[in-house]
Design a protein around this motif. Structure first.
Motif, PDB file in Angstrom:
ATOM      1  N   LEU A   1     -15.721  -9.557   0.665  1.00  0.00           N
ATOM      2  CA  LEU A   1     -14.579  -8.566   1.730  1.00  0.00           C
ATOM      3  C   LEU A   1     -12.905  -9.479   1.051  1.00  0.00           C
ATOM      4  O   LEU A   1     -12.273  -8.797   2.077  1.00  0.00           O
TER       5      LEU A   1
ATOM      6  N   SER B   1     -18.074  -6.557  -1.309  1.00  0.00           N
ATOM      7  CA  SER B   1     -16.995  -5.708  -1.907  1.00  0.00           C
ATOM      8  C   SER B   1     -17.942  -4.388  -2.111  1.00  0.00           C
ATOM      9  O   SER B   1     -17.167  -3.355  -2.319  1.00  0.00           O
TER      10      SER B   1
ATOM     11  N   HIS C   1     -19.084  -1.311   1.591  1.00  0.00           N
ATOM     12  CA  HIS C   1     -18.140  -0.864   2.780  1.00  0.00           C
ATOM     13  C   HIS C   1     -18.708  -0.040   3.984  1.00  0.00           C
ATOM     14  O   HIS C   1     -18.210  -0.106   5.016  1.00  0.00           O
TER      15      HIS C   1
ATOM     16  N   TYR D   1     -20.928  -1.394   6.115  1.00  0.00           N
ATOM     17  CA  TYR D   1     -20.151  -1.974   7.878  1.00  0.00           C
ATOM     18  C   TYR D   1     -19.802  -1.064   8.252  1.00  0.00           C
ATOM     19  O   TYR D   1     -19.593  -1.404   9.809  1.00  0.00           O
ATOM     20  N   ARG D   2     -19.371   0.265   7.738  1.00  0.00           N
ATOM     21  CA  ARG D   2     -18.368   1.070   8.552  1.00  0.00           C
ATOM     22  C   ARG D   2     -19.470   1.587   9.363  1.00  0.00           C
ATOM     23  O   ARG D   2     -19.317   2.145  10.636  1.00  0.00           O
TER      24      ARG D   2
ATOM     25  N   CYS E   1     -13.571  -5.814  12.887  1.00  0.00           N
ATOM     26  CA  CYS E   1     -12.553  -5.194  11.716  1.00  0.00           C
ATOM     27  C   CYS E   1     -11.305  -5.501  11.734  1.00  0.00           C
ATOM     28  O   CYS E   1     -10.195  -5.075  13.084  1.00  0.00           O
TER      29      CYS E   1
ATOM     30  N   TYR F   1     -13.210  -5.822   6.913  1.00  0.00           N
ATOM     31  CA  TYR F   1     -14.398  -5.908   7.284  1.00  0.00           C
ATOM     32  C   TYR F   1     -14.220  -7.362   7.824  1.00  0.00           C
ATOM     33  O   TYR F   1     -14.273  -8.267   7.136  1.00  0.00           O
TER      34      TYR F   1
END
Length: 320
Positions: A52, A84, A87, A90-91, A177, A183
């Motif tokens: 990340l 990677s 995302h 994580y969002r 973040c 993140y």
């Protein structure tokens, strides 16, 4: 990409290196310990590449790490996961925490934080300067922090023993973040462990107090908490942790047995000299049959090894 949690497993461990350089002896110790814990229990051992933090990623390092694991006989289960490529997950987790009111924007510079920070169990504790800042005021240069409560957290570690600390006073509000949009490790590792159905985490003792942050996030997100075991750290001659940042030498691919035997002995196991003349398959057969996690030393003792043993470990790695 399939959901790992759809596949029930009594033991699912993982090894999660960052591709900021080749695998060194300290990382090998973690890989060996986590692999033996998983396989001695007939469990699964997953590999996750924690890429990340893009400014620290070294081109080709991930492939080199995977090739090293294969040469050393550390064969993983399932597909390798790359952070990677995660995302969206994580969002989604970050948005859940936002909606629940747990996050706030922080615009403090590193200098401001250093000047105002308190000292906790794991280094500087953010003083909460931006804690009352509304989330609506988050701008392009703000990081997002999660609020921590003024309460005691207790958890056990199978090697280090019980840990007891105050989340707000000794850990503090931490970043999920960064201001550059990346993140944070703490969020990503929690989301990935839950998604992969990880039941046991075996890693270095430098992350012992990060466990408090991760258990807290697991509670906020409604995830199960794995069992934790933190291995002793491999230290250099100055007493510092071996790491890619301190230019630790990579393990030698041409003859993996000296490094494997040294890693096993570092973890407190009585690996015989005869293993140095064996092949990699025979090494793992012996290691799995004789693995005893009760013999793993605590991290606090890792830098105070017997001088003769320390010399032997160093010579095994360097001279073979």
């Amino acid at each position: 990409m399939h959901n790992f949690t759809d596949m029930p497993c009594l033991y699912r461990g993982r090894f999660a290196p960052s591709p900021s350089g080749p695998l060194h002896f300290g990382s090998l110790v973690t890989a060996v310990g986590s692999y033996l814990e998983a396989k001695s229990r007939c469990g699964e051992w997953l590999v996750r590449i924690e890429d990340l933090d893009t400014p620290r990623v070294v081109a080709g390092a991930a492939d080199e790490i995977l090739r090293t694991l294969e040469v050393f006989g550390l064969h993983w289960d399932g597909a390798v996961v790359y952070q990677s490529q995660r995302h969206d997950a994580y969002r989604d987790a970050l948005e859940r925490l936002q909606r629940a009111g747990w996050l706030y924007p922080c615009v403090c510079s590193r200098k401001q934080i250093a000047l105002s920070a308190l000292t906790g169990c794991d280094g500087p504790v953010y003083a909460g300067v931006c804690r009352q800042r509304p989330l609506a005021m988050a701008g392009p240069h703000a990081s997002l922090r999660v609020r921590t409560p003024d309460r005691i957290m207790e958890y056990g570690d199978r090697v280090q023993g019980p840990v007891r600390l105050n989340l707000e006073r000794e850990i503090g509000d931490f970043v999920l973040c960064r201001a550059d949009g990346i993140y944070a490790y703490q969020l990503a590792v929690v989301v990935d462990d839950a998604w992969q159905g990880v039941t046991h985490v075996v890693r270095g003792a430098d992350l012992l107090y990060s466990t408090a942050r991760q258990i807290y996030l697991q509670q906020l997100l409604g995830y199960d908490t794995p069992d934790y075991l933190h291995l002793p750290l491999v230290l250099d001659a100055q007493g510092k942790k071996l790491s890619k940042q301190t230019r630790a030498e990579p393990v030698v691919l041409g003859n993996p047995l000296p490094s494997l035997v040294a890693a096993l002995r570092f973890l407190g196991q009585d690996a015989p000299e005869s293993l140095l003349q064996a092949d990699v398959e025979a090494f793992w057969q012996w290691a799995l049959a004789n693995w005893n996690p009760d013999r793993i030393p605590e991290a606090g003792h890792a830098g105070a090894r017997d001088p003769d043993e320390e010399s032997m470990l160093r010579s095994l790695i360097q001279d073979n």
